[in-house]
Structures are given as C-alpha cells and as structure tokens.
Design a protein around this motif. Structure first.
Motif: not given
Length: 244
Positions: A116-124, A128-130, A186-190, A241-244
């Motif tokens: 796990l790194t910053d880069a591959n975490w950001a993609v995953s 997931y948000q999508s 990614g998601n741009k909700s408030p 459950e919440t999927t944020s």
C-alpha cells in the motif's frame, strides 16, 4: 470457528493491467530512490544494506527521516517514533479500504497491504467512491512502485550522483499533482469537499506550527473526523453500513 466465504477474488489479468497503469508514475519514484541510495551510502551504509532496506521497508519518507538519525550510535526509540509518526497515515488508509478488505481472506488481505502506497491507495479509494471495487491496483500498482524504488536505490547506491536532487527538477511535485488529480476526479459532494478543505487547512497549520512530518497525519485525522461525524445518507446501504 464458523466458515466464512470471502467473495472478493483478485484477478491476475487485472493485476497485470494495474501494474502497467501505474508504471509511468513509478518512473519518478526511481529518481527519489536514487537520491535515497546516494544519501544512505554517504551516511555509511553499504550499497547492499541500502538496497535491502528499501526492499524490506519500502517507505520513502520514513527512510529519509531514519537517515537523519543514523550514526555510529543510533537512538532506537526516537527512530521508531519518527518512522511510526510518518507512516501512521497508513492506519487511516487501510481503514478506508476496509469495506473491500473484509471480503478478502486474511492472508491475502495483510499481504497486499504491504504494497500500500499513497498512489495506489488514491486510485483504489477514488474508484470505490464511484462504485467500483479495485484492490488489484494495490497489488499491481504497488509492485510497480516497489520495484521502481528498489531500482532507484540501486542506481543511487552504486552510481551515486546521477540524480542526487530530484527536487531541483520539480520531481517532488509529481506525486502531489497525481494525488490532487485523483481527488478532483472523485466524488465532489459537499461532505467530501468540506473534508478535503479541513484536511488541507489542518495540514498547512501543522506544517507551520507543529514538529516536522506531523502535517500528513494531522490533515488526515482532521479530514477523517469530518467524514466520521458527517455521514452521507445517500451512501448508506440497506444493512445500515456507510460506504464513504
């Protein structure tokens, strides 16, 4: 102990695809690996020791920080504290992936988290948000970044000076721009926008007024608190459950 099925199965084809997907970003990791290899040998580490450190630890910022405390006599507790502080963001990164990780058998789960790194975490996290589940990028992309870090360390340890200061070329901004692109895509909700704003403000404040390397964790915790207390009703599943 009751049997439990783990529905998430990693796909070898997708792992290969994610490896090549993150390969361009990994080229910049080579540059910083070379800088670390040179710095480590200048601190007195043998080239082989330096390469083994990168292969086993695989934590760029923490390895650079460890070099600052390296010497004939090493204070172990401060070294452990600094490395833990810098890498503690992985606690939050791993927790954010839990909705997917819980569907993977424990052996595979903890194995893939080693990459796990910053880069591959950001993609995953963005996918997931999508609504897409992608742990293959942790494995495939992580392997690409890990190999790049080792190759860069090897170049720096044996051919030091080839690229001793990546920041002079602006290469230190590449990963930051990549993560920013992931966030903006990614998601741009408030809720998400407020969390990013709070995280950024807290990180800048910590960078200015708190000890070095604490800004990453401070920003992550501040943004995480927003997400924890501000639940998104639209992302609540029928099971509660919440999927944020």
């Amino acid at each position: 102990m009751s049997d439990r099925s783990y529905p998430y199965c990693l796909e070898a084809r997708k792992i290969r695809s994610e490896f090549f997907r993150l390969l361009p970003i990994s080229l910049f990791v080579v540059a910083f690996g070379a800088a670390f290899g040179l710095a480590a040998t200048q601190k007195g580490l043998a080239p082989l020791e330096t390469i083994l450190m990168s292969a086993a630890v695989f934590a760029g910022a923490s390895q650079f920080a460890a070099l600052e405390l390296w010497g004939n006599e090493i204070s172990l507790l401060p070294l452990v504290a600094v490395v833990f502080a810098i890498n503690s963001r992985h606690l939050l990164m791993g927790a954010s992936l839990y909705p997917m990780l819980r569907d993977v058998a424990p052996g595979k789960r903890y194995g893939l988290l080693l990459l796990l790194t910053d880069a591959n975490w950001a993609v995953s996290a963005q996918e997931y948000q999508s609504g897409r589940r992608n742990l293959e990028v942790i494995v495939g992309g992580g392997l690409a970044l890990w190999l790049a870090w080792i190759v860069g360390t090897w170049l720096g340890a044996y051919f030091g000076g080839l690229l001793s200061d990546p920041k002079s070329l602006g290469l230190d901004m590449v990963l930051g721009c990549f993560l920013l692109a992931m966030a903006l895509g990614g998601n741009k909700s408030p809720r998400v926008l407020v969390a990013w704003t709070v995280a950024g403000a807290a990180s800048l404040a910590a960078w200015k007024w708190l000890p070095p390397n604490t800004h990453v964790v401070t920003g992550a915790l501040a943004g995480g608190m927003v997400g924890f207390f501000w639940t998104d009703r639209q992302s609540t599943t029928s099971s509660g459950e919440t999927t944020s």
